[in-house]
Write a protein that holds these residues in place. Structure first.
Motif, mmCIF file in Angstrom:
data_model
loop_
_atom_site.group_PDB
_atom_site.id
_atom_site.type_symbol
_atom_site.label_atom_id
_atom_site.label_comp_id
_atom_site.label_asym_id
_atom_site.label_seq_id
_atom_site.Cartn_x
_atom_site.Cartn_y
_atom_site.Cartn_z
ATOM 1 N N ARG A 82 -16.532 4.435 17.528
ATOM 2 C CA ARG A 82 -17.283 3.196 17.281
ATOM 3 C C ARG A 82 -18.762 3.509 17.042
ATOM 4 O O ARG A 82 -19.407 2.880 16.204
ATOM 5 C CB ARG A 82 -17.126 2.232 18.451
ATOM 6 N N ASP A 100 -16.527 -2.559 12.041
ATOM 7 C CA ASP A 100 -16.493 -2.367 13.487
ATOM 8 C C ASP A 100 -15.029 -2.242 13.876
ATOM 9 O O ASP A 100 -14.141 -2.509 13.068
ATOM 10 C CB ASP A 100 -17.153 -3.534 14.219
ATOM 11 N N PHE A 103 -12.429 -2.888 20.082
ATOM 12 C CA PHE A 103 -12.288 -1.847 21.094
ATOM 13 C C PHE A 103 -11.118 -2.129 22.031
ATOM 14 O O PHE A 103 -10.317 -1.240 22.323
ATOM 15 C CB PHE A 103 -13.591 -1.700 21.897
ATOM 16 N N ASN A 135 -22.536 -0.413 23.042
ATOM 17 C CA ASN A 135 -21.562 0.674 22.975
ATOM 18 C C ASN A 135 -22.088 1.921 23.696
ATOM 19 O O ASN A 135 -21.339 2.599 24.402
ATOM 20 C CB ASN A 135 -21.215 0.990 21.519
#
Length: 120
Positions: free
Chosen positions: A22, A42, A45, A95
């Motif tokens: 990421r 993106d 996650f 992140n």
């Protein structure tokens, strides 16, 4: 008796791998802020981590693909670029913080294992 470090650190090893991926995607978005027609990407996650965990457990992961998704801009530009630098910087910062948190958990687990091995 051997130690399986993959089992010892749990999902944090997979989380680190996904966070690194990421980071690469978000850095690419930031680097291409002024590239006409560049589409910001993106990954989801949570679903990517669930998929990796399911595959590691030998389960069939039906909930999707971990491929990067295109980001929908809040304020589209005339040149087709969907990178919004504030959004990308916030995502990158979050992140990085989450990456550091996973590293901290792994460090704590490994210290506990080292203490157990040393009999402390």
């Amino acid at each position: 008796m051997s130690i399986n470090f993959k089992d010892a650190v749990g999902l944090h090893a997979d989380a680190l791998h996904l966070r690194a991926e990421r980071t690469r995607i978000l850095a690419s978005n930031i680097a291409n802020e002024n590239t006409p027609g560049f589409q910001a990407q993106d990954i989801d996650f949570a679903s990517s981590l669930a998929q990796v965990q399911a595959e590691a457990n030998g389960e069939l992961a039906l909930d999707g693909d971990s491929a990067p998704l295109y980001r929908v801009p809040y304020h589209p530009t005339g040149d087709g670029n969907t990178v919004e630098i504030g959004v990308e910087q916030a995502a990158f910062s979050q992140n990085a913080t989450d990456f550091q948190t996973s590293l901290t958990f792994i460090n704590m687990k490994l210290r506990g294992i080292a203490k157990a091995i040393n009999g402390q």
